[in-house]
Design an enzyme around this catalytic site. Structure first.
Site, mmCIF file in Angstrom:
data_model
loop_
_atom_site.group_PDB
_atom_site.id
_atom_site.type_symbol
_atom_site.label_atom_id
_atom_site.label_comp_id
_atom_site.label_asym_id
_atom_site.label_seq_id
_atom_site.Cartn_x
_atom_site.Cartn_y
_atom_site.Cartn_z
ATOM 1 N N HIS A 216 -8.257 -0.933 -0.921
ATOM 2 C CA HIS A 216 -7.287 -1.830 -1.024
ATOM 3 C C HIS A 216 -8.134 -2.923 -1.516
ATOM 4 O O HIS A 216 -9.379 -3.327 -1.075
ATOM 5 C CB HIS A 216 -6.577 -2.579 0.179
ATOM 6 C CG HIS A 216 -6.082 -1.365 1.339
ATOM 7 N ND1 HIS A 216 -4.671 -1.387 1.219
ATOM 8 C CD2 HIS A 216 -6.562 -0.696 2.028
ATOM 9 C CE1 HIS A 216 -4.546 -0.606 2.263
ATOM 10 N NE2 HIS A 216 -5.701 -0.072 2.729
ATOM 11 N N ASP B 18 -2.558 -7.330 -5.977
ATOM 12 C CA ASP B 18 -3.003 -6.351 -5.146
ATOM 13 C C ASP B 18 -3.253 -5.047 -6.013
ATOM 14 O O ASP B 18 -2.811 -4.907 -6.981
ATOM 15 C CB ASP B 18 -1.624 -5.833 -4.276
ATOM 16 C CG ASP B 18 -1.933 -5.180 -2.915
ATOM 17 O OD1 ASP B 18 -3.274 -5.261 -2.947
ATOM 18 O OD2 ASP B 18 -1.071 -4.715 -2.228
ATOM 19 N N LYS C 192 -15.246 -3.483 5.404
ATOM 20 C CA LYS C 192 -14.660 -4.487 4.034
ATOM 21 C C LYS C 192 -15.635 -5.488 3.700
ATOM 22 O O LYS C 192 -16.447 -5.795 4.815
ATOM 23 C CB LYS C 192 -13.232 -5.043 4.571
ATOM 24 C CG LYS C 192 -13.230 -5.825 5.892
ATOM 25 C CD LYS C 192 -12.027 -6.934 5.705
ATOM 26 C CE LYS C 192 -11.971 -7.826 7.001
ATOM 27 N NZ LYS C 192 -11.052 -8.814 7.276
ATOM 28 N N HIS D 72 -4.740 -0.890 -5.592
ATOM 29 C CA HIS D 72 -5.282 0.266 -4.729
ATOM 30 C C HIS D 72 -6.072 1.205 -5.452
ATOM 31 O O HIS D 72 -5.501 1.636 -6.704
ATOM 32 C CB HIS D 72 -4.357 1.033 -3.860
ATOM 33 C CG HIS D 72 -3.567 -0.038 -2.993
ATOM 34 N ND1 HIS D 72 -2.567 -0.563 -3.298
ATOM 35 C CD2 HIS D 72 -3.976 -0.439 -1.554
ATOM 36 C CE1 HIS D 72 -2.174 -1.388 -2.293
ATOM 37 N NE2 HIS D 72 -3.073 -1.171 -0.966
ATOM 38 N N CYS E 44 0.744 -1.232 0.178
ATOM 39 C CA CYS E 44 -0.033 -0.059 -0.265
ATOM 40 C C CYS E 44 0.822 1.208 -0.053
ATOM 41 O O CYS E 44 0.533 2.378 -0.740
ATOM 42 C CB CYS E 44 -1.083 0.165 1.185
ATOM 43 S SG CYS E 44 -1.346 -1.709 1.849
ATOM 44 N N ARG F 7 6.260 -11.874 5.500
ATOM 45 C CA ARG F 7 5.477 -11.610 6.589
ATOM 46 C C ARG F 7 5.771 -12.386 7.634
ATOM 47 O O ARG F 7 5.978 -13.864 7.217
ATOM 48 C CB ARG F 7 4.045 -11.620 6.764
ATOM 49 C CG ARG F 7 3.304 -10.346 5.715
ATOM 50 C CD ARG F 7 1.703 -10.421 5.840
ATOM 51 N NE ARG F 7 1.306 -9.493 5.013
ATOM 52 C CZ ARG F 7 0.319 -9.264 4.444
ATOM 53 N NH1 ARG F 7 -0.923 -9.937 4.999
ATOM 54 N NH2 ARG F 7 -0.274 -8.308 3.694
ATOM 55 N N GLN G 163 1.047 -10.821 -3.558
ATOM 56 C CA GLN G 163 -0.495 -10.643 -3.338
ATOM 57 C C GLN G 163 -0.914 -10.109 -5.011
ATOM 58 O O GLN G 163 0.137 -9.538 -5.671
ATOM 59 C CB GLN G 163 -0.564 -9.431 -2.632
ATOM 60 C CG GLN G 163 -0.752 -9.757 -1.066
ATOM 61 C CD GLN G 163 -0.718 -8.439 -0.200
ATOM 62 O OE1 GLN G 163 -0.108 -7.544 -0.307
ATOM 63 N NE2 GLN G 163 -1.942 -8.637 0.551
HETATM 64 ZN ZN LIG Z 1 -3.145 -2.159 0.578
#
Ligand SMILES: [Zn+2]
Ligand SMILES: [Zn+2]
Length: 638
Positions: free
Chosen positions: A513, A381, A467, A383, A332, A361, A379
């Site tokens: 996200h 991912d 979410k 945004h 992010c 992680r 991910q």
């Molecule tokens: Zn994010």
């Protein structure tokens, strides 16, 4: 006197009395209806002393709460059998878990499979004797002395952690356990259970504390449901992505490199490339902008994002040139930096920034599990930065993309969890009311319009935004968490993410996200287990295996392989000096969708003899016809 309402009737009861006593004296039907009860929303059992008036409901063994009571009671039953068969066994804890229960013991030697059978037999004996679960209450100090005398060191430690002046115990037959309850009223209700496995588990999950023996079991209210569950466990075992992954040579985890780090082998990487290409094409088509960002960044960035406060224990820290760096746990802040590289006018929004971003992680080694729980993963991912007016359309767009992509991968059943804030604790959340309302309404409207089953969880939202989580159902009915659409009212404030509105003024942007597959690793596990390794042709690592009967067909086989590869088809040729039967068997073991068998006739006629994994022998057809059909099958992802 207490007044209890149950099924439209009302009962008077002395304070301190139990449902057990009440049912004996006044309302015998109660026993037949349930295995536990709920008083003012709290689960109690038939032996809990009653201290409050209120509304009661019975809990049947079929309900989620009843199932927990049943399973936890079975854990007591199991512990009683263990202490009988293994005198000196020390007891730790025995909770109900998602699909059953476990109990941890300290014993002289690890349990063997034969032990489990013996324990299970004794459990049935004790259950059939139909003992009552009798609740006892005693002063904390007295409980301490009692368990100390019995050498139950783990129970002593548990009592030391209980602040209350009294503690409760539950006894059935000869066996007493420290426990809060609730339990079923009698052992005879425990009939459909099975002990499943044994594993080592540290006391309190701490690797500096003693290693205990954990026995896992499961229990159901009916024989049918138990058998169904056991059958599904067998199926799941056959589909286990770790097993299939090894058999099909898809991926590995290398001891020497470390736990939770995935090595994608050529077969697995071939599939990943197909998934990634599909993902990228669909995102570009929908006006996402692809970016690539670094894997590490200075700690100051993570201080600004807040990760060093609320995510610290999952982060890897590095020292470079006497400066502290962090291996990125999330993408992010990097996407925000790309967004912020210039000023944006409202006319440019929405801006959608996407990346297959690899993050690291720190997960505890005990929870690592194949591809499903790892330390390094990618991910899918993105945004989205948009205005308030664009929020709903953006959520809608993401959900449509989710349904399209997951549907293409063969998943058609979803369950949505909508996490919203608790409006009674507004002070605990970041962001303005209007932001929360806009975001929550958008999420709920879009899910409703899509006609998806959803569960609205009040108070489940994290502090920075609401979410939805989307779980898909796989071929054997299991749910896998994959997509998330998460609003964020925190990062845009910390990084001053905004745009210039029609009024020429700066405004904060809404930030979403979102990940569709979740992570490539976990989604790969889902795919492997959904298909049991029997992938549709567009995903299969090797789509066509060319098999020669004799050396004479080798040049034709190589020519074919080149031709197929030029068409983008993943083709291999088995030119070993093996019998045709052996080559076919090996291709079957690798679950390759098409085999092309080449003999003298095929070379002469320039045909291929097709063996399809799904349809069997399809006979000899001209090579062009086969290629055309296969290319169409791959293109349409069927
Ligand atoms: Zn994010
Ligand atoms: Zn208990």
């Amino acid at each position: 006197m207490l007044t209890l309402e149950l099924n439209g009737r009302s009962f008077q009861a002395e304070p301190g009395t139990t449902l057990d006593a009440l049912f004996m004296s006044q309302y015998k039907e109660g026993f037949k209806e349930g295995i536990a009860a709920k008083l003012n929303g709290k689960v109690i059992d038939f032996h809990t002393p009653l201290h409050d008036s209120g509304r009661m409901e019975m809990i049947g063994a079929d309900s989620a709460e009843g199932l927990q009571v049943l399973r936890h009671s079975t854990a007591h039953l199991m512990a009683s059998a263990v202490v009988k068969l293994f005198p000196g066994a020390k007891l730790a804890i025995g909770p109900a878990i998602e699909e059953g229960y476990y109990y941890d013991f300290q014993v002289d030697r690890p349990f063997q499979p034969e032990d489990l059978a013996q324990i299970e037999t004794l459990m049935h004996q004790i259950a059939d004797e139909d003992h009552r679960f009798v609740r006892g209450e005693l002063p904390r100090e007295e409980a301490l002395r009692k368990f100390e005398k019995e050498g139950e060191i783990f129970k002593v430690e548990l009592i030391q952690g209980i602040p209350d002046p009294t503690v409760s115990t539950y006894t059935h037959s000869f066996f007493t356990d420290l426990c809060r309850g609730p339990h079923v009223p009698r052992t005879k209700l425990l009939r459909h259970f099975r002990l499943l496995s044994v594993a080592g588990a540290y006391w309190r999950g701490d690797s500096n504390r003693p290693m205990l023996q954990r026995i896992y079991g499961t229990a159901f209210p009916s024989k049918n449901r138990l058998e169904e569950h056991l059958k599904r466990l067998e199926e799941a075992k056959l589909r286990d992505h770790r097993k299939v992954g090894q058999a099909l040579d898809l991926f590995s985890i290398q001891e020497e490199a470390g736990g939770g780090l995935i090595f994608w082998h050529p077969n697995g990487a071939a599939m990943r490339r197909v998934i990634e290409d599909f993902w990228k094409d669909e995102h570009v088509r929908r006006d996402y902008q692809m970016v690539v960002t670094p894997h590490i960044a200075q700690v100051d960035l993570w201080k600004r994002s807040g990760h060093t406060d609320f995510y610290r224990e999952n982060m890897y820290f590095l020292n470079v040139d006497e400066k502290e760096y962090v291996l990125k746990p999330m993408n992010c802040p990097f996407h925000i930096m790309i967004y912020k590289r210039k000023k944006h006018s409202y006319r440019e929004l929405p801006i959608r920034i996407a990346e297959l971003g690899t993050v690291y992680r720190l997960e505890k080694s005990g929870v690592l599990h194949g591809l499903a729980r790892v330390r390094g993963f990618t991910q899918d991912d993105a945004h989205i930065f948009c205005t308030k007016e664009q929020v709903e359309a953006e959520v809608q767009g993401v959900l449509e993309l989710v349904q399209f992509m997951l549907g293409t991968f063969g998943f058609t059943e979803y369950q949505v969890d909508l996490s919203v804030r608790d409006t009674k604790r507004k002070q605990d959340y970041l962001g303005e009311d209007v932001e929360w309302e806009t975001a929550e309404n958008a999420l709920e409207n879009v899910v409703k319009r899509a006609g998806l089953p959803y569960h609205r969880a009040e108070g489940e939202a994290v502090f920075y935004g609401p979410k939805i989580d989307i779980k898909l159902t796989d071929a054997i009915g299991r749910q896998w968490q994959c997509s998330t659409i998460q609003f964020d009212f925190n990062l845009p404030r910390r990084f001053e993410v905004g745009y210039v509105g029609a009024d020429g003024q700066g405004h904060p942007a809404y930030m979403i996200h979102r990940a569709l597959l979740g992570s490539m690793e976990r989604f790969f596990a889902t795919l492997i287990e959904h298909y049991g390794g029997d992938f549709p042709v567009w995903l299969a690592p090797v789509q066509v295996q060319i098999i020669t009967i004799a050396d004479a067909q080798e040049p034709y086989a190589e020519e074919l392989r080149t031709l197929l590869r030029e068409k983008g088809i993943r083709a291999e040729a088995d030119l070993r000096e093996e019998k045709m039967g052996a080559k076919i068997r090996d291709a079957e073991l690798m679950k390759i969708p098409y085999m092309l068998i080449l003999g003298r006739k095929e070379v002469e006629e320039r045909t291929v003899s097709v063996r399809s994994r799904k349809k069997g022998n399809e006979g000899s057809i001209p090579i062009d016809a086969f290629v055309e059909k296969l290319v169409a099958e791959i293109r349409t992802r069927t």
